[in-house]
Design an enzyme around this catalytic site. Structure first.
Site, mmCIF file in Angstrom:
data_model
loop_
_atom_site.group_PDB
_atom_site.id
_atom_site.type_symbol
_atom_site.label_atom_id
_atom_site.label_comp_id
_atom_site.label_asym_id
_atom_site.label_seq_id
_atom_site.Cartn_x
_atom_site.Cartn_y
_atom_site.Cartn_z
ATOM 1 N N PRO A 12 0.785 -1.234 0.000
ATOM 2 C CA PRO A 12 0.000 0.000 0.000
ATOM 3 C C PRO A 12 0.816 1.283 0.000
ATOM 4 O O PRO A 12 0.291 2.338 -0.332
ATOM 5 C CB PRO A 12 -0.834 -0.119 1.276
ATOM 6 N N ASP A 35 5.770 2.301 -11.048
ATOM 7 C CA ASP A 35 4.659 3.246 -11.053
ATOM 8 C C ASP A 35 4.900 4.435 -10.129
ATOM 9 O O ASP A 35 5.838 4.446 -9.322
ATOM 10 C CB ASP A 35 3.372 2.533 -10.618
ATOM 11 N N LYS A 57 1.313 6.769 -13.718
ATOM 12 C CA LYS A 57 0.084 7.408 -14.175
ATOM 13 C C LYS A 57 -0.466 8.262 -13.038
ATOM 14 O O LYS A 57 -0.424 7.868 -11.871
ATOM 15 C CB LYS A 57 -0.957 6.360 -14.574
ATOM 16 N N GLY A 89 0.336 -1.764 -4.227
ATOM 17 C CA GLY A 89 -0.705 -2.722 -3.887
ATOM 18 C C GLY A 89 -0.379 -4.114 -4.355
ATOM 19 O O GLY A 89 0.743 -4.600 -4.213
ATOM 20 N N ASP A 90 -1.367 -4.783 -4.942
ATOM 21 C CA ASP A 90 -1.211 -6.128 -5.482
ATOM 22 C C ASP A 90 -1.450 -6.082 -6.992
ATOM 23 O O ASP A 90 -2.380 -5.409 -7.451
ATOM 24 C CB ASP A 90 -2.219 -7.079 -4.829
ATOM 25 N N THR A 118 -2.508 -5.652 -0.547
ATOM 26 C CA THR A 118 -3.389 -4.693 -1.180
ATOM 27 C C THR A 118 -3.773 -3.578 -0.209
ATOM 28 O O THR A 118 -3.983 -3.822 0.981
ATOM 29 C CB THR A 118 -4.662 -5.374 -1.716
ATOM 30 N N MET A 170 -9.395 3.810 -6.042
ATOM 31 C CA MET A 170 -9.290 4.744 -7.173
ATOM 32 C C MET A 170 -10.629 5.445 -7.442
ATOM 33 O O MET A 170 -11.027 5.627 -8.591
ATOM 34 C CB MET A 170 -8.811 4.014 -8.439
#
Length: 499
Positions: A12, A35, A57, A89-90, A118, A170
Site C-alpha cells: 500500500p 509506477d 500514471k 498494492g497487489d 493490497t 481509485m
C-alpha cells in the site's frame, strides 16, 4: 532466447510492507518498470547496473498508455533480461496485472507474479479500520471507483444491500456519486464511512463520517488521491484501533543525508516510530579492481595481524577477491577481524566469520579508543573498504601500527531531481560525511533554504563540520549514537523515548 518478467506488488505504500520474495527479485533485476505510487526507497535496493523505467500514471493523466507499458515489458524481456514490473498494492487487485500477464503469455515471455499487500486491507489497517469484525462485518467487497467515462456498470442495488464492508479503490473523483447511489438504492444514510489518503505513509490523513457527511468533510480537509473509500460499521472501530496515526513521529518528514551506502539503522528506527524518512543523496557502489595492488597484498597476506572492515560491502568484495586468488576463509586463520558497524559484523557472519571486535560507528575517535590496545609497535593492519575512507584512515590513525589501505570500491553520489527541500521538518546529520554529501548535491538556492531548517547533529565532530559550512546547529545529540538522535527527534515532537 528471452528473459523473464516478474509482476510484483509493492504493497500500500510503506516500504517495509514489501514481501521478502519481492525484495530478492528487486536485488536481482536488470530492469525495473515502476509506477508513481512506489516508494523510492525500494528502488535503492537495485543492483548498480539496473535500468529504471518510469511509467507512472496520475489521475486523468496517463502519459504512457497501458499497451505501451506491456510492449516495454515484452521488448526488455526479449533482450534476455530479468524485468521487474513494480506496482503499488497487489498486481491482480485493479492493478492491470492480469492484462500484462496476458500480453506476456501472448508474446511467449515467461512470467511470475509476487503478490503484494493490497491497500484495500493493509491501507485500511494503518487507518485503524479492519475490513472484517465478528460484531460488524463478516465479509468485505473491493470495488473499483475508476469507471470509464460515460459508463457505470456497477449494480448499485446489490451493493447497497450487502451487509459487509464496501471498499472503493481509485474512486476519489467519484465519491459524491458513490454516496448518492448507495443511499438511493437502499443503504442507510447514517452508515459509517471513511476516506484514507496516502494510506500507510507518514503523510496519511483519515476523515470519518457517514454517507451524508463524508463528502463535505473530505472537501473541508482537502483530502485527495490516492485515497481509499470505506463504507461500513467497521469504521466505528477506528478510535480504538488507530495505532499508526498515534505513533510518536507520525507526519514528521525527516531528511537523513547519506554518509555511506547500505542500510541505515537510524532510518529504520525513525520509520518504526511513524516518521517518513528520505535518504538523500543516493549512493552507488562502484567496484575497484587494481591487479597490481591486490597481487602485492596477497603476496604479503600472512604478515597482517588484523583486518579492519569498514562496511558490509567491504566484506563481500574482500571475500570475492580471496576466492578469485584461489583462497578462502582458511586464509584468515590467526588474523584478528574488526568490524565497523553491526551490518559489517552481520555480513562477516554470513560468510562464516566471527568479528573479534565491533566498533559502533565510523568515528576516528571511537576507532582509536576501541583498537588502541591491539595496535602495538610494528602491528600490521589491513584497512578494507572504500577508496576515500581507507585512505583517510591510513593517514589519520598513525601511531605505532603500520596501516595498509585496500580500496575495494568507491561510492558515487546520485541526486534525483527535482528535489523538494521544503517538505522536510528536520534534517538529521549522522556524520561529517553526511554534511559534505548533501551540500555537494544541493544548488546554491537549496543551500540557502537549508539554513532555515532545524539541523540536528549526532555529535561534536559533525557539528563542527556543519558550522564550517556556514550553517547553524539547532541541537546536538548527547552521545554520538543513533539512539541519541532519536531522543532529540522525540523531544522535538513532544514525546519520550519508548522503553
Amino acid at each position: 532466447m528471452s528473459g523473464k518478467v516478474v509482476l510484483i506488488g509493492a504493497g500500500p505504500g510503506e516500504a517495509g510492507l514489501l514481501t521478502v520474495k519481492a525484495l530478492e527479485f528487486l536485488r536481482q533485476a536488470d530492469v525495473i518498470v515502476y509506477d508513481r505510487l512506489v516508494d523510492p526507497v525500494l528502488l535503492q535496493e537495485r543492483k548498480q547496473d539496473c535500468e529504471l523505467i518510469y511509467v507512472g500514471k496520475e489521475p486523468s493523466h496517463h502519459p504512457i498508455p497501458q499497451a505501451e507499458i506491456e510492449q516495454i515489458l515484452v521488448n526488455q524481456a526479449k533482450l534476455n533480461k530479468l524485468v521487474i514490473r513494480l506496482k503499488s498494492g497487489d498486481p491482480y487487485v485493479f492493478g492491470r496485472g492480469g492484462e500484462e500477464g496476458e500480453a506476456l503469455y501472448a508474446a511467449g515471455i515467461p512470467f511470475e507474479v509476487v503478490p503484494g499487500v493490497t491497500s484495500a486491507i493493509g491501507g485500511l489497517a494503518y487507518a485503524g479500520i479492519p475490513v472484517t469484525h465478528r460484531d460488524f462485518a463478516s465479509s468485505f467487497h473491493v470495488i473499483t471507483g475508476h469507471l470509464k467515462e460515460g459508463s457505470d456498470p456497477l449494480d448499485w442495488t446489490s451493493l447497497a444491500r450487502l451487509e459487509g464492508t464496501l471498499i472503493f479503490l481509485m474512486g476519489m473523483t467519484q465519491l459524491p456519486s458513490i454516496c448518492t447511489n448507495l443511499i438511493q438504492h437502499g443503504r442507510r444514510p447514517d452508515t459509517a464511512a471513511a476516506v484514507v489518503e496516502w494510506a500507510s505513509r507518514s503523510r496519511q490523513r483519515t476523515v470519518t463520517g457517514d454517507l451524508t457527511t463524508i463528502c463535505g468533510k473530505v472537501a473541508e480537509e482537502k483530502i485527495g488521491a490516492p485515497g481509499l473509500i470505506v463504507v461500513g460499521d467497521v469504521v466505528k472501530l477506528r478510535d480504538k484501533l488507530n495505532f499508526f496515526e498515534r505513533a510518536p513521529l507520525f507526519r514528521k518528514h525527516i531528511l537523513l543525508p547519506r554518509a555511506r551506502a547500505g542500510r541505515s539503522e537510524l532510518a529504520a528506527k525513525i520509520t518504526a516510530l511513524g516518521g517518513e524518512v528520505t535518504l538523500y543523496p543516493g549512493i552507488r557502489i562502484e567496484k575497484l579492481h587494481d591487479p597490481a595492488q591486490m597481487n602485492a597484498i596477497m603476496a604479503s597476506f600472512t604478515e597482517y595481524e588484523e583486518i579492519l572492515f569498514t562496511s558490509a560491502e567491504a566484506v563481500s568484495l574482500f571475500i570475492e577477491a580471496l576466492l578469485d586468488y584461489g583462497k578462502d576463509n582458511r586464509t584468515l586463520s590467526g588474523i584478528r577481524l574488526t568490524a565497523i558497524g553491526k551490518q559489517t559484523k552481520e555480513k562477516l557472519r554470513e560468510y562464516g566469520l566471527a568479528a573479534d571486535s565491533l566498533i559502533a560507528r565510523r568515528s576516528m575517535e571511537i576507532i582509536r579508543q576501541a583498537c588502541a590496545g591491539n595496535w602495538q609497535q610494528g602491528t600490521k593492519v589491513l584497512l578494507a573498504g572504500s577508496a576515500k575512507y581507507t585512505a583517510q584512515l591510513a593517514e589519520e590513525l598513525g601511531g605505532d601500527a603500520e596501516f595498509a589501505a585496500l580500496p575495494l570500491y568507491r561510492e558515487a553520489l546520485e541526486a534525483e531531481r527535482p528535489f523538494d527541500l521544503n517538505r522536510y521538518d528536520i534534517v538529521c546529520f549522522s556524520s561529517s560525511a553526511s554534511v559534505d554529501h548533501l551540500l555537494s548535491v544541493l544548488s546554491r538556492e537549496e543551500q540557502a533554504l537549508l539554513r532555515s531548517k532545524k539541523l540536528l547533529s549526532i555529535g561534536p565532530m559533525t557539528s563542527r563540520t556543519i558550522r564550517e559550512k556556514g550553517l547553524d546547529v539547532y541541537r546536538e545529540a548527547e552521545a554520538a549514537l543513533p539512539d541519541s538522535l532519536i531522543e532529540l527527534l522525540l523531544e522535538e515532537a513532544g514525546e519520550v523515548m519508548p522503553t
